[in-house]
Design an enzyme around this catalytic site. Structure first.
Site, short mmCIF file in Angstrom:
data_model
loop_
_atom_site.label_atom_id
_atom_site.label_comp_id
_atom_site.label_asym_id
_atom_site.label_seq_id
_atom_site.Cartn_x
_atom_site.Cartn_y
_atom_site.Cartn_z
N GLY A 91 0.83 -1.21 0.00
CA GLY A 91 0.00 0.00 0.00
C GLY A 91 0.86 1.26 0.00
O GLY A 91 0.54 2.25 -0.67
N ARG A 119 -7.80 -2.57 -2.23
CA ARG A 119 -7.64 -1.48 -1.25
C ARG A 119 -7.95 -0.11 -1.86
O ARG A 119 -7.69 0.14 -3.02
CB ARG A 119 -6.22 -1.53 -0.67
CG ARG A 119 -6.02 -2.83 0.10
CD ARG A 119 -4.63 -2.96 0.66
NE ARG A 119 -4.35 -1.97 1.69
CZ ARG A 119 -3.16 -1.84 2.27
NH1 ARG A 119 -2.15 -2.62 1.90
NH2 ARG A 119 -2.98 -0.94 3.20
N SER A 164 -3.67 9.49 7.75
CA SER A 164 -2.87 8.49 7.04
C SER A 164 -1.55 9.09 6.56
O SER A 164 -1.54 10.09 5.84
CB SER A 164 -3.67 7.97 5.83
OG SER A 164 -2.78 7.46 4.86
N GLN A 166 0.41 7.68 4.52
CA GLN A 166 0.56 7.42 3.08
C GLN A 166 -0.07 8.55 2.27
O GLN A 166 0.50 9.02 1.29
CB GLN A 166 -0.08 6.08 2.72
CG GLN A 166 0.65 4.91 3.35
CD GLN A 166 -0.01 3.57 3.11
OE1 GLN A 166 -1.09 3.50 2.53
NE2 GLN A 166 0.63 2.51 3.55
N ASP A 317 -0.15 -0.62 12.94
CA ASP A 317 0.32 -1.92 12.45
C ASP A 317 0.56 -2.93 13.57
O ASP A 317 0.77 -4.12 13.31
CB ASP A 317 1.61 -1.74 11.64
CG ASP A 317 1.37 -0.91 10.38
OD1 ASP A 317 0.22 -0.89 9.89
OD2 ASP A 317 2.30 -0.27 9.90
N LYS A 344 -6.59 -2.91 5.38
CA LYS A 344 -5.14 -3.15 5.34
C LYS A 344 -4.89 -4.36 4.42
O LYS A 344 -5.75 -4.73 3.64
CB LYS A 344 -4.63 -3.39 6.75
CG LYS A 344 -4.63 -2.11 7.60
CD LYS A 344 -3.58 -1.16 7.11
CE LYS A 344 -3.58 0.13 7.89
NZ LYS A 344 -2.72 1.14 7.26
N ARG A 348 -8.19 -6.75 8.89
CA ARG A 348 -7.49 -7.21 10.10
C ARG A 348 -8.42 -7.37 11.30
O ARG A 348 -8.13 -8.16 12.20
CB ARG A 348 -6.32 -6.28 10.44
CG ARG A 348 -5.16 -6.50 9.51
CD ARG A 348 -3.88 -5.80 9.97
NE ARG A 348 -2.81 -6.14 9.05
CZ ARG A 348 -1.76 -5.36 8.77
NH1 ARG A 348 -1.65 -4.18 9.35
NH2 ARG A 348 -0.83 -5.78 7.93
C1 S3P Z 1 2.57 3.55 6.37
C2 S3P Z 1 1.48 4.15 6.91
C3 S3P Z 1 0.38 3.41 7.56
C4 S3P Z 1 0.82 1.99 7.92
C5 S3P Z 1 1.52 1.33 6.79
C6 S3P Z 1 2.78 2.10 6.44
C7 S3P Z 1 3.59 4.40 5.74
O1 S3P Z 1 -0.71 3.34 6.68
O2 S3P Z 1 -0.28 1.24 8.32
O3 S3P Z 1 1.89 0.01 7.15
O4 S3P Z 1 4.74 3.93 5.52
O5 S3P Z 1 3.30 5.57 5.43
P1 S3P Z 1 -1.79 4.54 6.56
O6 S3P Z 1 -1.07 5.74 6.09
O7 S3P Z 1 -2.78 4.06 5.54
O8 S3P Z 1 -2.37 4.69 7.92
#
Ligand code: S3P
Length: 430
Positions: A91, A119, A164, A166, A317, A344, A348
């Protein structure tokens, strides 16, 4: 299939593999810099290798020797890929790369494996479209495969309501090439590795609290200087062995070089709340991130805990492994405000609830979490991982404590983030 038997205890020192979030960023951001960056202790796992091969397919020259990468930055002059880019199970790769691809005037298509194709991507696609990128994909652009033609972006202001990292990282990356200012507000601070790395690469970026939450702002058109990054050990991977030590009488482990960035160490704060004795030793800073050796030992009793929405980003996580600990606490523990877990690598919430029930625990499921009645013995069971690495590792730890045999249906999925997991388990088991 992997059979897990009860062990007596976990003992010894361990350096778990490097942080996955930092390792993704340590390829993506240097590939956009002007000049050569060096990355040490890079995590080689299925997810981070997906990022590496996409960046190479975009024309960036990377030399990898062991855990060291030398990356010749493109200064945002990437090459149009001739093949479909594949983020596989990752993701972070998909969402951050959609930001990178949106800065480029060429045509590209990004896909993923069966899990990633389910997703949601609209959370990044919508703001990127607002910035000016042309994006199309399945389900109106919510699902991979997604096609992008970017370039000529303009800065935007977004409210990242799920906090988030990400989404924040994707928009900040696109903002680096947009006209004007890009700002991302979030209700609670999500992991901030992108901001830290960008600052270390000379980007002017500000971040402060407002009455709308935390904001990060940057102005487009900035050049990234090359980086020197040493990746610390991943707290999300360390959490499995910390939990095993807490549950097995006589255990003591020292987890070396672990990232303890406050946006990431919520799991260890919760362990303390449960009454676990743990200490951060040899605190230091490496590449702008706080690092420590974490000493954890067996806890005779565990207090039940409540995880609230505002705490979720700091331990998102680690919720599967926290759920295993909750099953041994002295009372009812609850997780709420964590509906993100449904989207996820697997659902989960469902995976935790169903597998804990198979092991004999009393669990209630909510749309946004679950509650677990602690203090019961777990019995071995056949665990369905749904191909999710964190479910496989969490229930392997449960199997060390449960009566009888625990069978993990798909143990190979641990290679997504932690290829050496079962070897390390054997090393520490006594
Ligand atoms: C991550 C952000 C989280 C996390 C993922 C890694 C990242 O996700 O759960 O394993 O590296 O930016 P979300 O941004 O969707 O919360």
């Amino acid at each position: 299939m992997k059979i897990i038997q009860k062990v007596r205890c976990l003992k010894g020192e361990l350096r778990v593999p490097s942080d996955k979030s930092i390792s993704h960023r340590a390829v993506i951001l240097p590939s956009l810099a002007e000049g050569e960056s060096v990355v040490e202790n890079w995590l080689e796992s299925k997810d981070t290798l997906a990022t590496l091969s996409i960046i190479k397919a975009l024309g960036v020259k990377i030399v990898k020797k062991g855990k060291t990468l030398k990356i010749k930055g493109s200064n945002f002059l990437l090459k149009e890929p001739t093949k479909i880019l594949n983020a596989k199970n990752s993701g972070t790769t998909a969402r951050l790369m959609l930001g990178v691809l949106s800065t480029q005037p060429f045509f590209s298509v990004l896909t993923g494996d069966q899990s990633l194709k389910r997703r949601p991507m609209l959370r990044v696609v919508e703001p990127l479209r607002e910035m000016g990128a042309k994006i199309d994909g399945r389900e109106k652009g919510d699902k991979l495969p997604i096609a992008v033609r970017g370039g000529h972006l303009k800065g935007i202001s977004i409210f990242n309501k799920k906090a988030s990292a990400q989404v924040k990282s994707c928009i900040l990356i696109a903002g680096l090439r947009a006209e004007g200012i890009t700002e991302v507000y979030e209700p609670y601070l999500s992991r901030d590795h992108t901001e830290r790395m960008l600052k270390a690469m000379g980007v002017e970026l500000v971040s402060y609290d407002t009455d709308k939450g935390r904001v990060v702002k940057l102005e487009g058109g900035q050049t990234l200087k090359p980086a020197y990054v040493v990746c610390p050990a991943d707290p999300s991977s360390a959490a499995f062995f910390a939990a095993g030590a807490v549950l097995l009488k006589g255990s003591e482990v020292l987890l070396k070089d672990v990232l303890i960035n406050p946006t990431r160490d919520g799991f260890f704060r919760k362990l303390r709340e449960m009454g676990v004795k743990l200490s951060y030793e040899n605190l230091r800073e490496i590449s702008g991130e706080q690092v420590a050796d974490i000493y954890v030992r067996y806890a005779d009793t565990l207090k039940p805990i409540q995880v609230k929405e505002e705490e979720v980003p700091t331990l998102i996580d680690e919720i599967p492994i926290l759920a295993i600990l909750m099953a041994f606490a002295d009372g009812v523990s609850t997780v709420r405000g964590a509906q993100e877990l449904r989207v996820k690598e697997s659902d989960r919430i469902k995976a935790i609830v169903q597998n804990l029930r198979r092991m004999g625990a009393k669990v209630e499921e909510y749309e946004d979490g679950f509650s677990i009645e602690g203090g019961q013995y777990l019995k071995g069971a056949v665990i369905k991982t749904y191909g999710d690495h964190r479910i496989a590792m969490s229930f392997s730890i449960a199997g060390l404590v449960a009566e009888g045999e625990t069978i993990i249906d798909d143990p190979d999925c641990v290679a997504i983030s932690y290829p050496e997991f079962y070897e390390h388990l054997e090393q520490l088991a006594c």
